[in-house]
Design a protein around this motif. Structure first.
Motif, short mmCIF file in Angstrom:
data_model
loop_
_atom_site.label_atom_id
_atom_site.label_comp_id
_atom_site.label_asym_id
_atom_site.label_seq_id
_atom_site.Cartn_x
_atom_site.Cartn_y
_atom_site.Cartn_z
N UNK A 30 -9.18 -6.96 -4.41
CA UNK A 30 -8.51 -6.00 -5.28
C UNK A 30 -7.03 -6.03 -4.94
N UNK A 32 -3.56 -4.03 -5.87
CA UNK A 32 -2.97 -2.88 -6.54
C UNK A 32 -1.47 -2.94 -6.40
N UNK A 36 7.64 0.85 -6.53
CA UNK A 36 8.36 1.09 -5.27
C UNK A 36 9.54 2.02 -5.50
N UNK C 24 6.24 3.15 -0.35
CA UNK C 24 7.03 1.96 -0.04
C UNK C 24 6.22 0.69 -0.06
N UNK C 25 4.89 0.84 -0.05
CA UNK C 25 4.04 -0.34 -0.15
C UNK C 25 3.87 -0.68 -1.63
N UNK C 26 4.57 -1.70 -2.07
CA UNK C 26 4.45 -2.10 -3.47
C UNK C 26 3.14 -2.79 -3.75
N UNK C 27 2.56 -3.40 -2.72
CA UNK C 27 1.33 -4.16 -2.90
C UNK C 27 0.26 -3.67 -1.94
N UNK C 28 -0.89 -3.34 -2.49
CA UNK C 28 -2.05 -3.00 -1.66
C UNK C 28 -3.13 -4.02 -1.99
N UNK C 29 -3.58 -4.72 -0.98
CA UNK C 29 -4.61 -5.73 -1.19
C UNK C 29 -5.85 -5.33 -0.41
N UNK C 99 5.30 -4.72 1.20
CA UNK C 99 6.30 -4.45 0.18
C UNK C 99 6.05 -5.35 -1.02
N UNK C 100 5.67 -6.58 -0.76
CA UNK C 100 5.53 -7.55 -1.84
C UNK C 100 4.19 -8.27 -1.77
N UNK C 101 3.79 -8.76 -2.93
CA UNK C 101 2.49 -9.38 -3.07
C UNK C 101 2.33 -10.66 -2.25
N UNK C 102 3.32 -11.55 -2.30
CA UNK C 102 3.15 -12.86 -1.66
C UNK C 102 2.88 -12.73 -0.17
#
Lengths: 144, 90, 144, 90
Positions: A30, A32, A36, C24-29, C99-102
């Protein structure tokens, strides 16, 4: 729907439950994406997302089908916001079901890269330090 | 010198996101010759209609009836047009 | 705990809520590993997981700290089963906040690779076509 | 020829997962000379104590007091030992 593909454009923040993993999916991933608090050093209040229906949904469905096929996935489910999403709220959720982790991770990366590059979705910052949005007329974000 | 009479129509092109912000409008009107004007021509027209769009046009495409089409596709004059550029979902 | 690191070994299937993403967490995986119905062509009934406490927890904590640092993450949270996990149930969950997906995707891949290679966690198949587990004594899986 | 008297102790090495299944026991006892036997020696002893472990020993390590240590580390004779091999969480 638990297997296969689903695409939803949601007015405002994405919420609701994640699609359950079908039997046989060893890996459920997942992603999400949340808005920001800042962009380019400026404090944000929100992001405004625009889509162009039904083109956006069609593109997302085609991309989902292509990535599902290319990576041999079991399922791929996309939720994306349209309209105003305040900072901290979820604007995008991608669920990938696969037999194995590696293919799921690669598929997730590929889907998001291609979505950001090709799909008719736009984001417009709403800065905290201006009272009104930058404004190009009101309402009707995304032509439907 | 010959003088041709050509039918022209005005078509609306929808703008979105940062390009709508740059142009400060949600749609621009361009002049199209049905059966003659290509998508590449239409993009050029957009740049003439609004100078603020010019920088982003090389990386933009035209959606014709909600599908991205090649630059050499010729317009009939009755399609739904939208400028697809500066996208960035997520 | 929403930021930082957490490690939990759970008796039986992993369940419960996912740690909330900090601001501040732009991406949650979230990666969820589930027991698949077969292994090497044989039908499974369950997997038995073994750990060696407290070494396993320490290794997971050290690995979490290393990956957090290397990938500049905001948070990394691990739940892993010990004991019997029936097919279809969750045996492992990894949550990465970045912060970012990558960086989040790369961190997730790195963490799981290194966990599978280095951490004192074992899995023993319980096949559906034998009445009892293959058995090496009962109870005390994982020495504590 | 000289004859040395060396104190030896027996130490238990815990086994887990597939290696416990191969050996059909949860622990094996090996002979150790305190201050002399290394972890590499201990792994060799395990192979002698149980032939079914031999294939997996080259990719295994010894945990001494719950930490992985290098092969040349010398045992004191009172540590907690475990064979860490054929791991695979997830």
């Amino acid at each position: 729907m638990s297997a296969g593909i689903s695409v939803r454009l949601v007015e405002g923040p994405v919420n609701g439950d994640v699609v359950d993993a079908p039997r046989g999916a060893g890996a459920a991933l997942v992603f999400e994406g949340r808005v920001r608090p800042n962009e380019g050093g400026r404090l944000l209040e929100a992001l405004g997302y625009e889509a162009y229906s039904p083109m956006t949904e069609r593109q997302l469905e085609q991309l989902a089908a292509a990535v599902l096929e290319e990576h041999g996935l079991i399922g791929l489910h996309v939720d994306h916001s349209v309209g105003r999403v305040p900072i901290g709220a979820m604007s995008f959720r991608l669920v990938v079901h696969s037999a194995h982790r590696k293919s799921g991770l690669a598929a997730m990366d590929a889907f998001i890269d291609r979505m950001k590059r090709d799909v008719a979705l736009w984001k417009v910052p709403v800065y905290a330090d201006v009272s009104a949005s930058h404004g190009v007329g009101k309402g009707a974000a995304g032509g439907g | 010198m010959t003088r041709e009479t050509r039918t022209t129509v005005r078509m609306e092109v929808l703008l979105f996101g940062p390009q709508a912000a740059l142009a400060k409008v949600r749609a621009l009107s361009i002049e199209v010759v049905p059966g003659e004007t290509t998508c590449a021509d239409a993009l050029r027209e957009l740049g003439e209609a609004c100078e603020f769009l010019r920088d982003s046009l090389p990386a933009s495409r035209l959606a014709v009836n909600h599908a991205l089409v090649d630059a050499d596709v010729v317009l009939r004059g009755d399609e739904a047009l939208a400028l697809i550029g500066m996208v960035g979902g997520g």
